[in-house]
Design a protein around this motif. Sequence first.
Motif, PDB file in Angstrom:
ATOM      1  N   GLY A 113       0.724  -1.201   0.012  1.00  0.00           N
ATOM      2  CA  GLY A 113       0.038   0.004  -0.029  1.00  0.00           C
ATOM      3  C   GLY A 113       0.750   1.273   0.079  1.00  0.00           C
ATOM      4  N   MET A 114       2.192   1.327   0.120  1.00  0.00           N
ATOM      5  CA  MET A 114       2.811   2.370  -0.034  1.00  0.00           C
ATOM      6  C   MET A 114       3.233   2.858  -1.333  1.00  0.00           C
ATOM      7  SD  MET A 114       6.224   1.621   2.557  1.00  0.00           S
ATOM      8  CE  MET A 114       6.786   0.561   1.451  1.00  0.00           C
ATOM      9  N   ARG A 115       3.567   4.124  -1.428  1.00  0.00           N
ATOM     10  CA  ARG A 115       3.861   4.598  -2.888  1.00  0.00           C
ATOM     11  C   ARG A 115       5.277   4.615  -2.774  1.00  0.00           C
ATOM     12  NH1 ARG A 115       4.002  10.558  -5.461  1.00  0.00           N
ATOM     13  NH2 ARG A 115       4.097   9.989  -7.550  1.00  0.00           N
ATOM     14  N   VAL A 116       6.009   3.668  -3.926  1.00  0.00           N
ATOM     15  CA  VAL A 116       7.318   3.645  -4.128  1.00  0.00           C
ATOM     16  C   VAL A 116       7.684   4.144  -5.459  1.00  0.00           C
ATOM     17  CG1 VAL A 116       9.147   1.986  -4.021  1.00  0.00           C
ATOM     18  CG2 VAL A 116       7.324   1.631  -2.660  1.00  0.00           C
ATOM     19  N   VAL A 117       8.739   5.163  -5.451  1.00  0.00           N
ATOM     20  CA  VAL A 117       9.088   5.593  -6.795  1.00  0.00           C
ATOM     21  C   VAL A 117      10.474   5.077  -7.067  1.00  0.00           C
ATOM     22  CG1 VAL A 117       9.787   7.524  -8.329  1.00  0.00           C
ATOM     23  CG2 VAL A 117       7.674   7.692  -6.882  1.00  0.00           C
ATOM     24  N   LEU A 118      10.776   4.410  -7.917  1.00  0.00           N
ATOM     25  CA  LEU A 118      12.049   3.804  -8.530  1.00  0.00           C
ATOM     26  C   LEU A 118      12.618   4.565  -9.971  1.00  0.00           C
ATOM     27  CD1 LEU A 118      14.402   1.514  -8.572  1.00  0.00           C
ATOM     28  CD2 LEU A 118      13.022   0.102  -9.718  1.00  0.00           C
ATOM     29  N   ALA A 119      13.723   5.339  -9.496  1.00  0.00           N
ATOM     30  CA  ALA A 119      14.200   6.390 -10.621  1.00  0.00           C
ATOM     31  C   ALA A 119      15.405   6.070 -10.939  1.00  0.00           C
ATOM     32  CB  ALA A 119      13.797   7.670 -10.010  1.00  0.00           C
ATOM     33  N   ASP A 120      15.845   6.354 -12.373  1.00  0.00           N
ATOM     34  CA  ASP A 120      17.203   6.547 -12.760  1.00  0.00           C
ATOM     35  C   ASP A 120      17.393   7.734 -13.598  1.00  0.00           C
ATOM     36  OD1 ASP A 120      19.430   5.840 -14.686  1.00  0.00           O
ATOM     37  OD2 ASP A 120      19.026   3.920 -13.677  1.00  0.00           O
ATOM     38  N   LYS A 121      18.814   8.264 -13.430  1.00  0.00           N
ATOM     39  CA  LYS A 121      19.046   9.595 -14.335  1.00  0.00           C
ATOM     40  C   LYS A 121      19.134   9.164 -15.815  1.00  0.00           C
ATOM     41  CE  LYS A 121      23.951   9.651 -13.893  1.00  0.00           C
ATOM     42  NZ  LYS A 121      25.283  10.220 -13.348  1.00  0.00           N
ATOM     43  N   MET A 122      19.296   8.067 -16.222  1.00  0.00           N
ATOM     44  CA  MET A 122      19.521   7.770 -17.517  1.00  0.00           C
ATOM     45  C   MET A 122      18.147   7.370 -18.200  1.00  0.00           C
ATOM     46  SD  MET A 122      22.846   8.012 -17.687  1.00  0.00           S
ATOM     47  CE  MET A 122      23.490   7.369 -19.204  1.00  0.00           C
ATOM     48  N   SER A 123      18.199   7.487 -19.683  1.00  0.00           N
ATOM     49  CA  SER A 123      17.068   7.291 -20.368  1.00  0.00           C
ATOM     50  C   SER A 123      16.784   5.781 -20.512  1.00  0.00           C
ATOM     51  CB  SER A 123      16.986   7.886 -21.776  1.00  0.00           C
ATOM     52  OG  SER A 123      18.172   7.632 -22.470  1.00  0.00           O
ATOM     53  N   ARG A 124      17.738   4.930 -20.417  1.00  0.00           N
ATOM     54  CA  ARG A 124      17.781   3.615 -20.101  1.00  0.00           C
ATOM     55  C   ARG A 124      17.874   2.860 -19.022  1.00  0.00           C
ATOM     56  NH1 ARG A 124      21.663  -0.295 -23.935  1.00  0.00           N
ATOM     57  NH2 ARG A 124      20.462  -2.123 -23.867  1.00  0.00           N
ATOM     58  N   LEU A 125      17.076   2.250 -18.505  1.00  0.00           N
ATOM     59  CA  LEU A 125      16.863   1.613 -17.225  1.00  0.00           C
ATOM     60  C   LEU A 125      17.799   0.417 -17.166  1.00  0.00           C
ATOM     61  CD1 LEU A 125      13.143   1.313 -16.620  1.00  0.00           C
ATOM     62  CD2 LEU A 125      14.542   3.159 -15.746  1.00  0.00           C
ATOM     63  N   GLY A 126      18.475   0.341 -15.819  1.00  0.00           N
ATOM     64  CA  GLY A 126      19.315  -0.931 -15.535  1.00  0.00           C
ATOM     65  C   GLY A 126      20.914  -0.649 -15.035  1.00  0.00           C
TER      66      GLY A 126
END
Length: 531
Positions: free
Chosen positions: A71-84
């Motif tokens: 139920g939490m709000r989790v944001v997973l972010a990357d500075k690049m335009s390609r994830l990983g």
Amino acid sequence: MQNNNPSRRRFLRLGLSTAAVAPLAAIVPFSVKARQVAQDIPWDEEMDIFVVGTGMAGSIAAIKAAETTPGMRVVLADKMSRLGGSSLISGLNMAVVGSDWQKAAGITDDSWELLLADIEKECHGYNHPELTKTIAQNTLTLFNFLREHNVEYDKSIGNGTGIKNLGGHSRPRVVWPVNGGTGIVKSLQSYIREHLPGVEIRKQVLLEEIFRNDEGRVIGVRVRENYIFNREVNDFGLNDNPAINSSGETRYYKIKRGLVVATGGYNQDRKFRGDEINVLYHSVSTANPGATAGALKSMIQAGFKPIHMTLFRFAFPIPTEDIGWGVLVNPRTCQRFINEHNNNDRQGLGLAILSERRRIDGEQIILIYDQTGIDSYHDKQRLHLSLEGKNGTEGTIWKFDTLEELAKNFNMDINKLNAMLTEYASNMAKDADQFGKAKALVKNATSISTPPFYAMYLNPRYNYSQGGSMINTEARPIDVVTGKPISGAFVCGEASAGSYGYIRLTACSSLDCGVFGLIAGENAAKETPWA
């Protein structure tokens, strides 16, 4: 930066007096007077958990957090335009103790204690034992977690057992993910999209600043959204300087439970690593182009204690034991400068090569073989990849019919080259090499005289940075002034430091990412929201 209006600028950097006001303040002051932060920062958005970095460590942390406290709000972010991140382009072999695969292969005498002993042989006492022990004890937990979250491992390797025996490991215990790191990252992110609607994945979000309150707790961050990384610069670390790359719009995120920093290493930041160890400026790196020091600088600014900054790990495109069949040559002088075998010490070889390059303004060192040397190779697979131009950055070996052709290709003086090779063959025949290279080690490859000839640029790849934020076994960063854990913050993977020390044992980077990714995600989810 855009959207950086006066009402926001007033919160940025005061003098060192701030550190005296707040007892838990870092040696580099918080961005504003601590007791003013919470009520005065104009938050644009709030979330329970913010995970920075979408590689293996960050993806695992986001999943574990979401499953620990639904139920939490989790944001997973990357500075690049390609994830990983770098995980996407890594092999990610993984040492696992006690798996059903290992037992089926007849390996029943392995233990986490044996793995720990293997790892610590390479650590040379630089590691923090409690961190290394935590990793060694949790390899099976990580393996099972990954298999439960869409990640598949290749059962065809190891003669159908799925278990490889790699150098440095006292037991066969290494597993290989299908499609390497790409398989892990894409499988985990697919799982997030299919099963965890509370986790939002974002691209092009650059972490710039971390905020702490008067109790020293992390409460939020300043980022730039719609950030555009510039790949056209020689040093990718230049992107961390807003005077050079000011792309994106400034935003302030209020983080109620925990910030998880999983931004990887700083291998691609030439100036930053060169300031620590000057010869490293010229080393190539196989890491993701975005592996710069920006996030680490934000952590240092917020008082996270940095350690092991002068440690590093080299890798070569070919095995170190196969370098010894040839000669390493300075192309300007046409002279050797080291025993090419050098006890298979990849760190010593790498530093010698980079030191020699510094003497010739960064020009590449050349490794030369004749046919006898090529025939002596241990790792034929890697050899053929190099001969076919498929062995990655600076991993290609070129073939020449004559030494004259080779010398011309690399702009070398053929007369000086011939003189050096004649001396080398004479000394090796007498087992009296000027650099101590033993005749017995190279068997028949005691000269460079049998055509055709082969050559490559040999440059150590800086593929792992041990330096980063010091953490404890809960994946919490340590305050540089107080020596106490910082609440509301967690660091995992290559962004953290202390697990491996002097050098990392092969097939263990994924363990650091995964085990502490699990720990960071779970503890962040259990953190009491701040008010």
